[in-house]
Design a protein around this motif. Sequence first.
Motif, PDB file in Angstrom:
ATOM      1  N   VAL A  87      61.156 149.518  33.722  1.00  0.00           N
ATOM      2  CA  VAL A  87      60.371 150.582  33.093  1.00  0.00           C
ATOM      3  C   VAL A  87      60.114 150.224  31.634  1.00  0.00           C
ATOM      4  O   VAL A  87      61.059 149.907  30.888  1.00  0.00           O
ATOM      5  CB  VAL A  87      61.083 151.951  33.177  1.00  0.00           C
ATOM      6  N   LEU A  88      58.839 150.246  31.241  1.00  0.00           N
ATOM      7  CA  LEU A  88      58.432 149.905  29.881  1.00  0.00           C
ATOM      8  C   LEU A  88      57.696 151.068  29.238  1.00  0.00           C
ATOM      9  O   LEU A  88      57.066 151.875  29.932  1.00  0.00           O
ATOM     10  CB  LEU A  88      57.501 148.681  29.905  1.00  0.00           C
ATOM     11  N   ARG A  89      57.771 151.142  27.906  1.00  0.00           N
ATOM     12  CA  ARG A  89      56.980 152.135  27.165  1.00  0.00           C
ATOM     13  C   ARG A  89      56.110 151.399  26.145  1.00  0.00           C
ATOM     14  O   ARG A  89      56.625 150.676  25.295  1.00  0.00           O
ATOM     15  CB  ARG A  89      57.860 153.155  26.464  1.00  0.00           C
ATOM     16  N   PHE A  90      54.796 151.605  26.277  1.00  0.00           N
ATOM     17  CA  PHE A  90      53.837 150.962  25.386  1.00  0.00           C
ATOM     18  C   PHE A  90      53.347 151.941  24.333  1.00  0.00           C
ATOM     19  O   PHE A  90      53.177 153.144  24.598  1.00  0.00           O
ATOM     20  CB  PHE A  90      52.648 150.432  26.197  1.00  0.00           C
TER      21      PHE A  90
ATOM     22  N   VAL B   2      61.494 148.134  26.276  1.00  0.00           N
ATOM     23  CA  VAL B   2      62.085 148.175  27.618  1.00  0.00           C
ATOM     24  C   VAL B   2      63.020 149.372  27.704  1.00  0.00           C
ATOM     25  O   VAL B   2      63.993 149.474  26.956  1.00  0.00           O
ATOM     26  CB  VAL B   2      62.852 146.873  27.918  1.00  0.00           C
ATOM     27  N   LEU B   3      62.730 150.271  28.625  1.00  0.00           N
ATOM     28  CA  LEU B   3      63.569 151.449  28.813  1.00  0.00           C
ATOM     29  C   LEU B   3      64.702 151.189  29.801  1.00  0.00           C
ATOM     30  O   LEU B   3      65.813 151.664  29.621  1.00  0.00           O
ATOM     31  CB  LEU B   3      62.720 152.627  29.298  1.00  0.00           C
ATOM     32  N   GLU B   4      64.394 150.456  30.850  1.00  0.00           N
ATOM     33  CA  GLU B   4      65.398 150.095  31.847  1.00  0.00           C
ATOM     34  C   GLU B   4      64.887 148.907  32.674  1.00  0.00           C
ATOM     35  O   GLU B   4      63.672 148.672  32.725  1.00  0.00           O
ATOM     36  CB  GLU B   4      65.719 151.284  32.754  1.00  0.00           C
TER      37      GLU B   4
ATOM     38  N   ILE C  17      65.413 140.562  26.679  1.00  0.00           N
ATOM     39  CA  ILE C  17      64.338 140.572  25.689  1.00  0.00           C
ATOM     40  C   ILE C  17      64.908 140.387  24.285  1.00  0.00           C
ATOM     41  O   ILE C  17      64.360 139.640  23.455  1.00  0.00           O
ATOM     42  CB  ILE C  17      63.529 141.887  25.767  1.00  0.00           C
ATOM     43  N   ARG C  18      66.039 141.035  24.016  1.00  0.00           N
ATOM     44  CA  ARG C  18      66.666 140.920  22.700  1.00  0.00           C
ATOM     45  C   ARG C  18      67.098 139.465  22.446  1.00  0.00           C
ATOM     46  O   ARG C  18      66.918 138.934  21.342  1.00  0.00           O
ATOM     47  CB  ARG C  18      67.873 141.854  22.605  1.00  0.00           C
ATOM     48  N   GLU C  19      67.657 138.831  23.465  1.00  0.00           N
ATOM     49  CA  GLU C  19      68.085 137.443  23.324  1.00  0.00           C
ATOM     50  C   GLU C  19      66.900 136.523  23.040  1.00  0.00           C
ATOM     51  O   GLU C  19      66.986 135.633  22.184  1.00  0.00           O
ATOM     52  CB  GLU C  19      68.798 136.994  24.605  1.00  0.00           C
TER      53      GLU C  19
END
Length: 315
Positions: A240-243, A294-296, A304-306
Amino acid sequence: MNKTDRLLALILELQRQHTIRAEDLAASFEVSVRTIYRDVQALSEAGVPIVGTTGNGYSLMEGYFLPPISFTVEEAATLLIGTSFIDRQFDDAYRDRASAAGKKIEALLSDNVRSETSRIRGSMRLLDPYDQKALPHEKENLRQIRQAFSEGRKISFDYSKKNADSADSDPGRRTVAPYGLVFVEGAWMLVAFCDLRRDIRHFRLSRMKELTRLDERYELPAQFDLRAYIPADDRRLRIVLRFQPTVADEVGKSGYPYMEETHEVPSGLDVVLRVRRPDEVLRWVLGWGADVTVLEPKSFRERIREEAQKMLERY
């Protein structure tokens, strides 16, 4: 479609199908069966040798063939654009045949139609995602597979999956029965029955090495139809993503193949992706930069953080 066009199309359909029922012709041309009866009568009176058999349908008398016909500008452009696609993505044998076919088509055209067709072709360009032709070894694999399919012979090859966490990632020799070839997202895929997995599997031609045709024969299952084949959906990972609102419209209209749902929210657009592995969408998500969150699941947020940290260290 007017009557004249329909009569010509009816002859071409009989020439292609050999035998076809009036009901099927009526459905194809979106007219009544009675209209088909009248069309067949008109063609018979014009000297076209159509044979009708109760229970089977209509057919052309053996040996009858419609003489060459002229092409419209749109028809000629469509055919010649098709030869351009074959030149880019098929093996040498088909490329040569496509070139010969293109020359024959152009030879049939009048000067005016040939000039207009050339103008239309000049206004179009075929691109795959990376504007690259198929790799030489991929074209050779394509040629070998086509030959194996026509001979009903199995093939073997070394295959490597891009993602090491795939269920089919183990390297080694594969032996398969080719069922068909599919061109999807700019790449050739083989649909085949894998002896190792005892099931239908998909193989990207660009990842095949040392492909050989075997003496072992196989028969294509009578119930298998490549045009109707739909692979089992094994995409079980939900992301699940939030744009941000500034890109919400662009994302919604992108047609991204892994996109399953979209929901407008006050802070932008929520998008649900359904994938097999995170790697399938990693680059796409990173491509949106700070416009996506990225929500989940949490594991993908960490991934993504890495990746972002590695980019920061390089710059």
